[in-house]
Write a protein that holds these residues in place. Structure first.
Motif, PDB file in Angstrom:
ATOM      1  N   UNK A   1     -33.079  17.909  -0.750  1.00 25.24           N
ATOM      2  CA  UNK A   1     -32.377  16.751  -0.459  1.00 25.24           C
ATOM      3  C   UNK A   1     -31.436  16.772   0.739  1.00 25.24           C
ATOM      4  N   UNK A   2     -31.375  15.550   1.401  1.00 28.19           N
ATOM      5  CA  UNK A   2     -30.330  15.498   2.558  1.00 28.19           C
ATOM      6  C   UNK A   2     -29.055  15.156   2.046  1.00 28.19           C
ATOM      7  N   UNK A   3     -28.090  15.758   3.025  1.00 28.50           N
ATOM      8  CA  UNK A   3     -26.738  15.108   2.945  1.00 28.50           C
ATOM      9  C   UNK A   3     -26.321  15.334   4.308  1.00 28.50           C
ATOM     10  N   UNK A   4     -25.263  14.564   4.518  1.00 26.03           N
ATOM     11  CA  UNK A   4     -24.640  14.358   5.965  1.00 26.03           C
ATOM     12  C   UNK A   4     -23.726  13.198   6.206  1.00 26.03           C
ATOM     13  N   UNK A   5     -23.016  13.152   7.356  1.00 21.99           N
ATOM     14  CA  UNK A   5     -22.168  12.167   7.496  1.00 21.99           C
ATOM     15  C   UNK A   5     -22.949  10.759   7.723  1.00 21.99           C
ATOM     16  N   UNK A   6     -24.145  10.685   8.103  1.00 21.69           N
ATOM     17  CA  UNK A   6     -24.765   9.434   8.408  1.00 21.69           C
ATOM     18  C   UNK A   6     -26.294   9.558   7.678  1.00 21.69           C
TER      19      UNK A   6
ATOM     20  N   UNK B   1     -30.261  19.989   2.270  1.00 21.06           N
ATOM     21  CA  UNK B   1     -30.514  20.012   3.656  1.00 21.06           C
ATOM     22  C   UNK B   1     -29.320  19.430   4.451  1.00 21.06           C
ATOM     23  N   UNK B   2     -28.578  19.981   5.050  1.00 23.77           N
ATOM     24  CA  UNK B   2     -27.375  19.433   5.918  1.00 23.77           C
ATOM     25  C   UNK B   2     -28.212  18.519   6.994  1.00 23.77           C
TER      26      UNK B   2
ATOM     27  N   UNK C   1     -18.032  22.893  -3.657  1.00 29.93           N
ATOM     28  CA  UNK C   1     -17.700  22.749  -2.365  1.00 29.93           C
ATOM     29  C   UNK C   1     -16.949  21.568  -2.202  1.00 29.93           C
ATOM     30  N   UNK C   2     -17.325  20.289  -2.619  1.00 29.52           N
ATOM     31  CA  UNK C   2     -16.533  19.243  -2.667  1.00 29.52           C
ATOM     32  C   UNK C   2     -15.080  19.533  -3.299  1.00 29.52           C
ATOM     33  N   UNK C   3     -14.982  20.024  -4.409  1.00 27.88           N
ATOM     34  CA  UNK C   3     -13.533  20.665  -4.836  1.00 27.88           C
ATOM     35  C   UNK C   3     -12.758  21.140  -4.187  1.00 27.88           C
ATOM     36  N   UNK C   4     -13.278  22.366  -3.382  1.00 32.19           N
ATOM     37  CA  UNK C   4     -12.483  22.953  -2.528  1.00 32.19           C
ATOM     38  C   UNK C   4     -11.963  22.129  -1.290  1.00 32.19           C
TER      39      UNK C   4
ATOM     40  N   UNK D   1     -19.812  19.747   4.109  1.00 33.66           N
ATOM     41  CA  UNK D   1     -19.173  18.808   3.031  1.00 33.66           C
ATOM     42  C   UNK D   1     -18.311  18.074   3.613  1.00 33.66           C
ATOM     43  N   UNK D   2     -17.263  18.539   4.284  1.00 37.71           N
ATOM     44  CA  UNK D   2     -15.933  17.905   4.681  1.00 37.71           C
ATOM     45  C   UNK D   2     -16.425  16.954   5.840  1.00 37.71           C
ATOM     46  N   UNK D   3     -17.564  17.236   6.694  1.00 33.20           N
ATOM     47  CA  UNK D   3     -17.873  16.193   7.685  1.00 33.20           C
ATOM     48  C   UNK D   3     -18.661  14.964   6.882  1.00 33.20           C
TER      49      UNK D   3
END
Length: 347
Positions: free
Chosen positions: A171-176, A209-210, A250-253, A321-323
């Motif tokens: 599964x994807x994650x990323x700023x866009x 997947x970032x 990671x979101x928590x941190x 995660x931050x980005x």
């Protein structure tokens, strides 16, 4: 390899179908940054051609074979990253769009690059400790069956003048990243993160997947496509969430460090509520169909890709995660340090 194929192998012009979406957009940006000439199709474009963000946008539709063929002239690569939004109308649109890409690639001798998914795999493949590129494809969903058929047609096309690269990922994650589980299920875009919903069953691992890393990996493989067989498949390992909590933690941190306050709470995704609402919200119904992927561990075997590239792009999880949270409007970008120009004392 004939003369035309040799010329296409050296071409650094790519047509990206789906460049306005999450995956296609990121691949287009990474190709552009790597020095490629990038074209994209857009329906309803006011002008026949428009330059924007280093990409040449052409008026056209991926459902129109003539539009795709015209845009593909002179291209060495066609990135097929176009999907109906929100999981909807797959049975109606997905295969016809792919057929148009295949026809164009065969006509011009281009390599088709497909960002693949784990939808191809059913519970039997997920039961393996690592899912390899050649694992059995026995999906249990409609979208999975369509994905299997897509790859079957691509493999057939690879024997008929086209070349094919499939890069599967979790599964994807990323700023866009567009439509994805992170943005649609785990956090609420545009709002500060007060809680994180975890889709996985307790203790069940998942592959993420970032998207910028995945796109960079695809560009790196395409740069060496002459070394590949006519039909090549790789798995992108990305980030392995060993117990279904790693991404949430990671979101928590990240949020706690950035805000200096309490970390968001972790909670189970309310699948029961999604099931109740699914008759009225088509997207939720389609998401509900994929629940089996969160009830068994899904771990990709990325060794073939690592052996080919030597080094696979990999952004540290907290940084990724931050980005992503910044891009979703859930987290303010860190303040830039203020620099003051030196001033000479007056005499």
């Amino acid at each position: 390899m004939d003369k035309r194929q040799q010329q296409q192998m050296s071409s650094k012009t790519a047509l990206v179908l789906g460049a306005s979406g999450g995956v296609g957009g990121e691949v287009a940006r990474q190709l552009r940054d790597a020095g490629w000439t990038v074209r994209a199709l857009q329906r309803g474009l006011e002008q026949p051609q428009l330059q924007r963000d280093g990409t040449t946008w052409l008026r056209g539709d991926a459902m129109n074979a003539a539009d795709v063929l015209s845009a593909a002239q002179g291209c060495g690569v066609i990135v097929h990253a176009v999907n109906p939004p929100g999981y909807l109308r797959w049975a109606e649109l997905v295969l016809p769009m792919l057929d148009n890409t295949i026809a164009a690639a065969k006509a011009v001798g281009a390599t088709i690059a497909l960002p693949g998914t784990v939808y191809n795999f059913g519970p039997d493949a997920l039961a393996q400790p690592l899912i390899g590129e050649d694992a059995p494809q026995r999906p249990v969903t409609r979208k999975g069956a369509i994905r299997v058929e897509m790859e079957r047609r691509l493999q057939q096309a690879s024997g008929e003048g086209a070349r094919v690269l499939i890069l599967r990922a979790g599964d994807f994650f990323g700023p866009r990243a567009g439509n994805n589980w992170f943005a649609q299920g785990m956090v609420k875009p545009g709002k500060p993160v007060s809680s994180v919903a975890l889709p996985s069953a307790p203790g069940v691992g998942h592959q993420w997947a970032y998207l910028p890393d995945l796109a960079r990996a695809m560009v790196a493989v395409l740069a060496r496509r002459a070394e590949l067989p006519a039909f090549a498949r790789f798995h992108f390992e990305g980030h392995w969430d060993k117990d279904g909590k790693q991404l949430g933690q990671a979101v928590q941190r990240v949020v706690s460090r950035r805000s200096g306050g309490a970390a968001p709470k972790l909670a189970a995704l309310p699948w029961w509520l999604m099931k109740l609402a699914s008759p009225f919200v088509p997207t939720l119904r389609e998401m509900q169909e994929m629940r089996y992927l969160w009830r068994q561990p899904v771990r990709m075997d990325g060794r073939r890709l690592a052996a080919f590239l030597g080094e696979v792009p990999h952004t540290p999880l907290d940084q990724a995660v931050a980005v992503t949270l910044e891009g979703l409007g859930c987290l303010a970008a860190p303040a830039q340090p203020v620099t003051t120009a030196a001033v000479s004392p007056s005499c």
